[in-house]
Design a protein around this motif. Structure first.
Motif, short mmCIF file in Angstrom:
data_model
loop_
_atom_site.label_atom_id
_atom_site.label_comp_id
_atom_site.label_asym_id
_atom_site.label_seq_id
_atom_site.Cartn_x
_atom_site.Cartn_y
_atom_site.Cartn_z
N UNK A 163 0.83 -1.21 0.00
CA UNK A 163 0.00 0.00 0.00
C UNK A 163 0.86 1.25 0.00
N UNK A 164 1.91 1.26 0.83
CA UNK A 164 2.81 2.41 0.88
C UNK A 164 3.50 2.63 -0.46
N UNK A 165 3.89 1.55 -1.08
CA UNK A 165 4.58 1.64 -2.36
C UNK A 165 3.71 2.31 -3.41
N UNK A 166 2.45 1.93 -3.48
CA UNK A 166 1.52 2.56 -4.41
C UNK A 166 1.39 4.05 -4.13
N UNK A 167 1.28 4.37 -2.85
CA UNK A 167 1.11 5.76 -2.44
C UNK A 167 2.31 6.61 -2.83
N UNK A 168 3.50 6.17 -2.46
CA UNK A 168 4.70 6.96 -2.68
C UNK A 168 5.10 7.02 -4.16
N UNK A 169 5.00 5.89 -4.84
CA UNK A 169 5.36 5.89 -6.26
C UNK A 169 4.38 6.73 -7.06
N UNK A 170 3.13 6.76 -6.60
CA UNK A 170 2.13 7.60 -7.27
C UNK A 170 2.46 9.07 -7.17
N UNK A 171 3.23 9.43 -6.17
CA UNK A 171 3.67 10.83 -5.99
C UNK A 171 4.98 11.10 -6.71
N UNK A 172 5.48 10.09 -7.41
CA UNK A 172 6.73 10.27 -8.15
C UNK A 172 7.99 9.99 -7.35
N UNK A 173 7.84 9.49 -6.13
CA UNK A 173 9.01 9.19 -5.31
C UNK A 173 9.64 7.88 -5.76
#
Length: 212
Positions: A192-202
């Protein structure tokens, strides 16, 4: 972020003992008895809401998975994810990794996953990081010879610290990736965190390290 208390969590966990076995430490050395097949055992430390372990269990029926999660308010969601996945090769444990050798016997685990662990950024909290040497000592004990740790994080400081910690401990670095999603790894299962952060371009960092 503090999770909202769920007063019904204890009952829910107890009612799903087929997924969250009672007295988990009693299975030390005998985890394979909980699964239909005596397959290699993979353990995730910090399962969170369960998206990763549910996805891995479905993608890899040839492995058995155990997920450790301390927060009861979170593990109840992981239980739901496992149910939705409709797999039989996943068990969850309401515990943390402080004394993981009390849960698993020597050479019982084939692979460990550390996904988006708390970075504990302050120097005085270094010993709490899951890649600190005292944790690595425990991991080496429960892992099979040449056992592997797979680390994923969005935190650059924790990633750099962990790579150095692995190296100092004498582990062999199999992979050091500074932008996991740029690789377009078709086998990568996101948390879940991975989706969130990668979605922000991190960027998402991944490291595979093997005990010698």
């Amino acid at each position: 972020m503090r999770m909202r208390n769920k007063p019904w969590a204890d009952d829910y966990i107890r009612d799903n003992s087929d997924i969250v076995p009672k007295n988990a430490s009693s299975y030390k050395g005998e985890w394979k008895k909980l699964f239909a097949n005596a397959q290699p055992l993979h353990v995730e430390i910090g399962t969170g809401k369960g998206q990763f372990i549910a996805g891995m269990g479905k993608q890899h029926p040839e492995y058995n998975f155990v997920g450790l999660e301390l927060a009861k308010s979170v593990i109840v969601t992981a239980i739901e994810k496992v149910k939705t996945a409709e797999v039989e090769n996943i068990r969850l444990v309401n515990a943390d990794a402080q004394n993981i050798t009390e849960l698993f016997a020597e050479n019982e685990v084939d692979k460990l996953y550390l996904n988006f662990s708390d970075p504990w950024p302050k120097n005085r909290h270094e010993k709490r990081r899951l890649t600190y040497k005292t944790f690595l000592e425990q991991y080496k004990q429960i892992l099979v010879p040449n056992g592997e740790i797979v680390l994923k994080t969005d935190n650059q400081h924790l990633f750099e610290y962990s790579v150095v910690s692995f190296s100092k401990f004498g582990m062999e670095l199999q992979e050091v990736t500074l932008d996991l999603h740029a690789m377009e790894d078709p086998l990568n299962v996101m948390t879940e965190y991975e989706e969130k952060f990668s979605g922000k371009g991190q960027p998402i960092y991944r490291c595979r390290a093997q005990f010698k």
